[in-house]
Design an enzyme around this catalytic site. Sequence first.
Site, PDB file in Angstrom:
ATOM      1  N   TYR B  32       0.868  -1.182   0.000  1.00 26.81           N
ATOM      2  CA  TYR B  32       0.000   0.000   0.000  1.00 26.81           C
ATOM      3  C   TYR B  32       0.905   1.233   0.000  1.00 26.81           C
ATOM      4  CZ  TYR B  32      -3.646  -3.317   1.299  1.00 26.81           C
ATOM      5  OH  TYR B  32      -4.530  -4.352   1.327  1.00 26.81           O
ATOM      6  N   THR B  33       0.337   2.359   0.404  1.00 29.95           N
ATOM      7  CA  THR B  33       1.092   3.609   0.418  1.00 29.95           C
ATOM      8  C   THR B  33       2.472   3.451   1.065  1.00 29.95           C
ATOM      9  OG1 THR B  33      -1.049   4.613   0.799  1.00 29.95           O
ATOM     10  CG2 THR B  33       0.863   6.054   0.910  1.00 29.95           C
ATOM     11  N   GLN B  34       3.507   3.770   0.320  1.00 30.91           N
ATOM     12  CA  GLN B  34       4.854   3.709   0.876  1.00 30.91           C
ATOM     13  C   GLN B  34       5.385   5.088   1.225  1.00 30.91           C
ATOM     14  OE1 GLN B  34       6.803   0.525   0.994  1.00 30.91           O
ATOM     15  NE2 GLN B  34       4.653  -0.058   0.955  1.00 30.91           N
ATOM     16  N   SER B  35       4.748   6.112   0.699  1.00 31.49           N
ATOM     17  CA  SER B  35       5.148   7.481   1.019  1.00 31.49           C
ATOM     18  C   SER B  35       3.965   8.390   0.737  1.00 31.49           C
ATOM     19  CB  SER B  35       6.337   7.889   0.161  1.00 31.49           C
ATOM     20  OG  SER B  35       5.967   7.839  -1.191  1.00 31.49           O
ATOM     21  N   TRP B 139      -1.276   8.476   6.365  1.00 38.97           N
ATOM     22  CA  TRP B 139       0.024   9.127   6.528  1.00 38.97           C
ATOM     23  C   TRP B 139      -0.108  10.514   7.157  1.00 38.97           C
ATOM     24  CZ3 TRP B 139       3.626   5.631   4.349  1.00 38.97           C
ATOM     25  CH2 TRP B 139       4.956   5.911   4.700  1.00 38.97           C
TER      26      TRP B 139
END
Lengths: 258, 260
Positions: B32-35, B139
């Site tokens: 999923y979202t890495q950054s 995030w």
Amino acid sequence: MFRNNYDNDAVTFSPQGRIFQVEYAQEAVKQGSVVVGLVNKTHAVLVGLKRNAEELSSYQKKIIEIDSHMGIAIAGLASDARVLSNYMKQQSLGSRMTYGRPIPVDRIVTQIADRAQTNTQHYGKRPYGVGLLVAGVDEAGPHLFEFQPSGMIHEMLACAIGARSQMARTYLERNLEKITNSTRDELISHGLRALKETLSQDKELTVDNTSVGVVGLADGGKGKIESFKHYEGQDLVPLLEAVESGEAKEEETMEVDS
Amino acid sequence: MNHYPEIWGRPRDDIYGPYNSSYLQTTGPKTYTQSPAVTGTSVIAVKFNGGVAIVADNLASYGSLARFTDVKRLRVFSDSAVIGFSGDVSDMQYIHRLLGSIDIRENYSTHGNMLNAKNLHTYLSKVLYKRRSEFNPLWNHLLVAGFDEDKNPFLSSADLLGTTYSAPHLATGFGAHLAIPILRRLFPEEKPLEEITKEHAEAALRECLKVLWYRDARSLDKYSMAVITAEGIELKEDQVIGAQSWAFAESIKGYGAQIN
């Protein structure tokens, strides 16, 4: 064989617009032993009359603590009540876990009402055969709710359900003013007196057959609560004595009057 | 044995023919979202006598590009709390929708929405922790300001891992490095909360924002400030950092293009 054609399930209306299975469930509540609930400005009290199935058996539990700010009294099928109370305990813990707050009383009562209502609208289900009185405190103060198998809920100032509960309701209606303005201990006494009204001639309240639950706002105020306290057995002695001494006093004053 | 380690242990092509690599996975593990993508920088907040003040600038950056300059990163929850978001802006918008539906649901009950800032912070930290445990984090690093159940000022933080902590003054992002030392100097630990006025708190936050505007390349001189007191929430958006002086920039050596 059947009373009529419209009571085989809880999803069919009779031509008169009634759902017989729901009404029968409400009869089950009337068969249960009586419980009384009442509130004043600071506290909510539940009292119940416990029955034993036979002389040598234990007494059926009438009052269940759900959380430190809430408890229920049951009239009807105790096993159905256990299912409902387990659900309420789960919801209550869920609220403490996710929001860090005790669940508001009207919220949890609405949740069990929604569950009960589903049982009256789905084929193959049966309504709960139990009525509840839910007493608790939240940020808006003390509350008492009546819950019925039909899924109806009402917030009450005072209420009694179960066998011969009409006598208790009459007492509560006659003394409503006093109850609303009472202290914590007076409120318990009023509850016990209302319960006493329902007893048949040869019976009386004892430490074995009585159950009391109290919850309210603590003296300090500022939203602090007095946690739900369940009085059973010897703990009841002072409460029952307070009722008797109160009655003795009343009799004295009545003599003066006449 | 040859000197190509990647061959070692594999069927030899000269004996078995070329290896059919279609059996190998060409994709890696599901991720999923890495950054974060579009991000907001610092949020700063201070408790004072009778309330909490919180600020954040109005910038949403796309990497180092100052992409959106009118993003409101302070969100009001039902007149009882303000949440300041740093980190991913789309995740902020998602959380804002969550808060909207909670507010609606709470208002169905007889006595209206009784959730306070502390309840809200507990809830948000659970949401963030659940999502990080699914390896799909929201995030954000957020600050929740308001009052607790005893009507005392409440300020606490929750980050994308679900970690929570609280202090009389808090800052996220670059502010954690640049604003916190300033706030610690202005409001030392031994100074009781009763001695900090609303005006002190607001002035301190403006000072911190100015330092961040000078030194944080992802910041903006347009900002929003919210002040929560018993009277309610006062939210001022589209504020501008005034009295700027860039004279000090002359003396900075060692960064960027310099001739000598």
